[in-house]
Structures are given as structure tokens and as C-alpha cells.
Motif scaffolding. Structure first.
Motif, short mmCIF file in Angstrom:
data_model
loop_
_atom_site.label_atom_id
_atom_site.label_comp_id
_atom_site.label_asym_id
_atom_site.label_seq_id
_atom_site.Cartn_x
_atom_site.Cartn_y
_atom_site.Cartn_z
N ASN A 93 42.60 40.48 22.25
CA ASN A 93 43.04 40.93 23.48
C ASN A 93 44.45 41.29 23.75
O ASN A 93 45.03 42.19 24.07
CB ASN A 93 42.68 39.90 24.63
CG ASN A 93 41.84 40.73 25.72
OD1 ASN A 93 41.54 41.77 25.70
ND2 ASN A 93 41.10 39.88 26.40
N LYS A 97 46.44 44.88 24.14
CA LYS A 97 47.20 45.25 25.35
C LYS A 97 48.64 45.65 24.84
O LYS A 97 49.35 46.48 25.42
CB LYS A 97 47.63 43.90 25.99
CG LYS A 97 46.31 43.60 26.85
CD LYS A 97 46.65 42.18 27.66
CE LYS A 97 45.42 41.68 28.40
NZ LYS A 97 45.49 40.53 29.09
N PRO A 103 42.96 45.44 28.21
CA PRO A 103 42.42 44.69 27.78
C PRO A 103 41.38 45.28 26.71
O PRO A 103 40.78 46.36 26.97
CB PRO A 103 41.51 43.76 28.86
CG PRO A 103 42.19 44.27 29.87
CD PRO A 103 42.91 45.55 29.86
#
Length: 180
Positions: A93, A97, A103
Motif C-alpha cells: 500500500n 501511494k 491506495p
């Protein structure tokens, strides 16, 4: 020993066996602490679906591979592997980002494939230099195991024959799909 004593003894022993058995089996009925949350399972489903997408055959989400991954990791992996997988969700994740400002779950299919391809390359390089498995290697292995042992994977993707026929040990391979 008279008959009354024998019956009383048998009742006590049998009753004790049932009580002991119930206490023993009560450990099987209790809920285990869940290692992975529903959000983690949804995340693992997205990773698995990126690895094995739905085409004219079912994909990893259809086989509920995320649930399988969470259950298998909780029941069969040691603490180190479990923590590696949990941290892998966070790291994946974070990488999403950093690269795409979103996400992982919100990325487009192409962005997910691009990100996972890069991480897969890093996992292969790490495997050549380190014995510790990379979190993505664990995710990939669980995806394949979960999908191809599921009903959808075994019956709709692999060739499926519910009743085995005769054994033929030497058959020419003509490029067809694998058998389940």
C-alpha cells in the motif's frame, strides 16, 4: 462387585468420558483471534485478482482467494511468515501511494499490474541474495495455491475429470492445459 456397583461405575466412567470429551472438543468450537481483518482480506483479493484476473474463466476473486490466503497464513505459517505477510500489505500500500498517490485498491488494473510487476522483480532479486522470502513471493504462492485448489480453478480452468480413467504413464504432450 454387584450389578448396581458395576452400573454406577460404568455410568460414572462413561459420563466422565463424555464430559472430558466435551471439554476437549470445546477447544475446537472457540473462535480464534483473526490475524487478518476484512480489509486485509479485501486487499489480498485485489492482489490475487491482479495476478489471476477474470477472463473467459473465473478469476481469483471468484474463488475467494483472499479468504483462503488469510486462513492458510493463520493456520499454516509460522509467526515470522505471518508478520512478513501482514507487513507486506502495508508495504504494498505504501509503494502504491508513493508511485500513484492512491491506495492499491483504488488503482486501475494497469497501475496494479505495473506496481506488482516491479515488486515481483524486486522479490526475485532478493531471492537470489537472501534466504528470507519476500512478502510478494508469499502472496503469489498463496494466490496460485488458493486458486488452483478451489472449485472454480480446478473445474473451470484446469481440465477436470471427476472419475479417473485408466493410467497411461507415457502420453505425448500437445500443449493443452494442465489437469486438476
Amino acid at each position: 462387585m454387584d450389578r448396581r456397583e458395576l452400573i454406577k461405575t460404568i455410568a460414572v466412567l462413561t459420563g466422565a468420558a463424555f464430559v472430558g470429551g466435551e471439554l476437549f472438543l470445546s477447544g475446537c468450537k472457540g473462535k480464534k483471534d483473526l490475524l487478518f481483518s476484512n480489509n486485509d482480506i479485501a486487499f489480498l483479493d485485489e492482489v490475487a485478482e491482479t495476478i489471476i484476473p477474470r477472463t473467459n474463466t473465473p478469476g481469483a476473486k471468484d474463488a475467494e482467494v483472499g479468504k483462503f490466503m488469510a486462513l492458510y497464513a493463520a493456520d499454516c505459517y509460522d509467526n515470522t511468515q505471518q508478520q512478513l505477510l501482514k507487513q507486506g500489505i502495508i508495504q504494498l500500500n505504501t509503494a502504491s501511494k508513493e508511485k500513484f498517490k492512491q491506495p492499491f485498491i483504488q488503482l486501475s488494473t494497469e497501475q496494479k499490474q505495473s506496481l506488482l510487476s516491479g515488486i515481483d522483480g524486486a522479490a526475485k532479486r532478493q531471492h537470489n541474495t537472501d534466504d528470507t522470502p519476500h512478502y510478494f513471493t508469499l502472496m503469489k504462492q498463496l494466490t496460485l495455491l488458493g486458486f488452483f485448489t478451489s472449485k472454480a480453478g480446478a473445474t473451470q480452468v484446469l481440465r477436470y475429470l471427476p472419475v479417473p480413467e485408466k493410467y497411461e504413464g507415457c502420453i505425448a504432450y500437445s500443449g493443452e492445459t494442465a489437469w486438476s
